[in-house]
Design a protein around this motif. Sequence first.
Motif, PDB file in Angstrom:
ATOM      1  N   LEU A 147      37.364  20.746  50.859  1.00 41.81           N
ATOM      2  CA  LEU A 147      38.908  20.727  51.229  1.00 41.81           C
ATOM      3  C   LEU A 147      40.140  22.553  50.976  1.00 41.81           C
ATOM      4  N   SER A 148      40.851  22.169  51.593  1.00 43.39           N
ATOM      5  CA  SER A 148      41.641  24.404  51.743  1.00 43.39           C
ATOM      6  C   SER A 148      42.920  22.860  51.902  1.00 43.39           C
ATOM      7  N   ILE A 149      43.634  24.220  51.012  1.00 48.95           N
ATOM      8  CA  ILE A 149      45.172  24.274  51.083  1.00 48.95           C
ATOM      9  C   ILE A 149      45.999  23.883  52.403  1.00 48.95           C
ATOM     10  N   ALA A 150      46.514  23.400  52.660  1.00 42.11           N
ATOM     11  CA  ALA A 150      47.259  23.933  54.344  1.00 42.11           C
ATOM     12  C   ALA A 150      47.863  24.917  54.052  1.00 42.11           C
ATOM     13  N   GLN A 151      47.863  25.697  55.072  1.00 44.50           N
ATOM     14  CA  GLN A 151      48.671  26.755  55.037  1.00 44.50           C
ATOM     15  C   GLN A 151      49.705  26.673  56.328  1.00 44.50           C
ATOM     16  N   GLY A 152      50.718  27.279  56.154  1.00 45.63           N
ATOM     17  CA  GLY A 152      51.798  27.771  57.474  1.00 45.63           C
ATOM     18  C   GLY A 152      52.667  25.964  57.345  1.00 45.63           C
ATOM     19  N   GLN A 153      52.419  24.894  56.173  1.00 43.57           N
ATOM     20  CA  GLN A 153      53.067  23.692  56.474  1.00 43.57           C
ATOM     21  C   GLN A 153      53.533  23.438  55.194  1.00 43.57           C
ATOM     22  N   PRO A 154      53.684  24.660  53.712  1.00 47.20           N
ATOM     23  CA  PRO A 154      54.900  23.949  52.772  1.00 47.20           C
ATOM     24  C   PRO A 154      55.392  22.661  52.411  1.00 47.20           C
ATOM     25  N   LEU A 155      55.613  22.537  51.379  1.00 49.02           N
ATOM     26  CA  LEU A 155      56.766  21.504  51.458  1.00 49.02           C
ATOM     27  C   LEU A 155      57.884  21.907  50.723  1.00 49.02           C
ATOM     28  N   THR A 156      58.424  21.217  50.541  1.00 50.58           N
ATOM     29  CA  THR A 156      59.904  21.889  50.185  1.00 50.58           C
ATOM     30  C   THR A 156      59.772  21.976  48.704  1.00 50.58           C
ATOM     31  N   PRO A 157      60.793  23.289  48.860  1.00 52.60           N
ATOM     32  CA  PRO A 157      60.951  24.234  47.266  1.00 52.60           C
ATOM     33  C   PRO A 157      61.368  22.935  46.478  1.00 52.60           C
ATOM     34  N   ALA A 158      60.831  22.794  45.244  1.00 51.33           N
ATOM     35  CA  ALA A 158      62.021  22.140  43.916  1.00 51.33           C
ATOM     36  C   ALA A 158      63.114  22.923  44.163  1.00 51.33           C
ATOM     37  N   GLY A 159      63.803  22.150  44.170  1.00 53.81           N
ATOM     38  CA  GLY A 159      65.314  21.853  43.255  1.00 53.81           C
ATOM     39  C   GLY A 159      66.195  23.076  42.430  1.00 53.81           C
ATOM     40  N   ASN A 160      64.968  23.303  41.331  1.00 55.10           N
ATOM     41  CA  ASN A 160      65.103  24.332  40.742  1.00 55.10           C
ATOM     42  C   ASN A 160      64.451  25.101  40.789  1.00 55.10           C
ATOM     43  N   PRO A 161      64.749  26.260  40.765  1.00 49.60           N
ATOM     44  CA  PRO A 161      63.639  27.268  40.819  1.00 49.60           C
ATOM     45  C   PRO A 161      63.570  28.262  39.156  1.00 49.60           C
ATOM     46  N   GLU A 162      64.379  28.446  37.949  1.00 58.03           N
ATOM     47  CA  GLU A 162      63.550  28.475  37.243  1.00 58.03           C
ATOM     48  C   GLU A 162      63.523  27.677  36.290  1.00 58.03           C
ATOM     49  N   PRO A 163      62.107  28.312  35.109  1.00 56.21           N
ATOM     50  CA  PRO A 163      61.844  27.115  34.462  1.00 56.21           C
ATOM     51  C   PRO A 163      62.380  27.140  33.119  1.00 56.21           C
ATOM     52  N   ASN A 164      63.186  25.828  32.408  1.00 58.04           N
ATOM     53  CA  ASN A 164      63.678  25.673  31.738  1.00 58.04           C
ATOM     54  C   ASN A 164      62.671  25.725  30.217  1.00 58.04           C
ATOM     55  N   ASP A 165      63.009  24.906  30.170  1.00 60.38           N
ATOM     56  CA  ASP A 165      61.961  24.913  28.173  1.00 60.38           C
ATOM     57  C   ASP A 165      60.399  24.557  28.405  1.00 60.38           C
ATOM     58  N   ALA A 166      59.222  25.592  29.380  1.00 56.82           N
ATOM     59  CA  ALA A 166      58.794  25.325  29.242  1.00 56.82           C
ATOM     60  C   ALA A 166      57.972  26.750  28.700  1.00 56.82           C
ATOM     61  N   THR A 167      56.778  26.526  26.981  1.00 50.80           N
ATOM     62  CA  THR A 167      56.670  27.808  26.797  1.00 50.80           C
ATOM     63  C   THR A 167      55.684  28.056  27.229  1.00 50.80           C
ATOM     64  N   SER A 168      55.550  29.250  26.304  1.00 53.84           N
ATOM     65  CA  SER A 168      54.386  30.175  26.762  1.00 53.84           C
ATOM     66  C   SER A 168      52.659  29.545  27.042  1.00 53.84           C
ATOM     67  N   ALA A 169      52.053  29.893  27.226  1.00 52.16           N
ATOM     68  CA  ALA A 169      50.111  29.264  27.348  1.00 52.16           C
ATOM     69  C   ALA A 169      49.481  30.338  25.708  1.00 52.16           C
ATOM     70  N   ASP A 170      49.984  31.338  25.233  1.00 49.07           N
ATOM     71  CA  ASP A 170      49.525  31.854  24.125  1.00 49.07           C
ATOM     72  C   ASP A 170      50.051  31.026  23.155  1.00 49.07           C
ATOM     73  N   GLN A 171      52.276  31.096  22.906  1.00 49.72           N
ATOM     74  CA  GLN A 171      51.998  29.898  21.921  1.00 49.72           C
ATOM     75  C   GLN A 171      51.740  29.211  21.892  1.00 49.72           C
TER      76      GLN A 171
ATOM     77  N   VAL B  81      41.014  29.273  44.919  1.00 52.03           N
ATOM     78  CA  VAL B  81      40.380  28.664  44.692  1.00 52.03           C
ATOM     79  C   VAL B  81      39.876  28.184  46.224  1.00 52.03           C
ATOM     80  N   GLY B  82      38.670  28.182  46.584  1.00 56.73           N
ATOM     81  CA  GLY B  82      37.619  27.802  47.349  1.00 56.73           C
ATOM     82  C   GLY B  82      38.092  26.254  48.288  1.00 56.73           C
ATOM     83  N   GLU B  83      38.494  25.636  46.700  1.00 50.68           N
ATOM     84  CA  GLU B  83      38.414  24.028  47.496  1.00 50.68           C
ATOM     85  C   GLU B  83      39.007  23.351  46.443  1.00 50.68           C
ATOM     86  N   GLY B  84      40.500  22.346  46.948  1.00 51.73           N
ATOM     87  CA  GLY B  84      40.942  21.561  46.210  1.00 51.73           C
ATOM     88  C   GLY B  84      42.365  22.929  45.929  1.00 51.73           C
ATOM     89  N   PHE B  85      42.877  22.463  44.662  1.00 52.37           N
ATOM     90  CA  PHE B  85      44.753  22.781  43.706  1.00 52.37           C
ATOM     91  C   PHE B  85      44.295  23.190  42.967  1.00 52.37           C
TER      92      PHE B  85
END
Length: 165
Positions: free
Chosen positions: A20-44, A115-119
């Motif tokens: 499978l490949s990700i469809a190009q040129g047909q994006p979904l509507t972007p999320a309403g909140n572009p800034e991450p609020n409460d995400a923690t870094s993976a390192d932490q 990635v070559g296939e999937g997401f």
Amino acid sequence: MHKRIAPAAVVWALASLVPLSIAQGQPLTPAGNPEPNDATSADQVLSGANIPALDPHTMTRNEIAEVLGTGPLCTYHYTTAGNPILAFNEAPAEGAPAGVVKLDGELIALSPMQVGEGFGLASVSVRLLVVPEELPEAGEQEEAVLRFEVGDQLTVGYLGYFGCT
């Protein structure tokens, strides 16, 4: 309860799926909140986690909205009725996180990964690859394999369900 499968089984499962490949040129509507609020870094999160026993946790809609905002999303679930363990936007707004996963009780913002296939999504040494058997119709779910990796310490495959709104 989710199933944990051996890495060899994941390789077999991924190899047996139709590419499978990700469809190009047909994006979904972007999320309403572009800034991450409460995400923690993976390192932490990884610094205090027991890596061999680490599994993605389910998330509520509110937790997902904290990082990705509202709008159309794709999700991966352990079961057809359970909350998602992974959520992502195929076409995030510039500078916004593409996805979110909850590890060791903390939300981690994810970036898209080629990635070559999937997401594919990643953050530091955490990588997730979703490969559905076929792309589901909007609002439907299809069986899918999720490959979850933490550096070279952990590679686990899950059989679950994938869908997009």
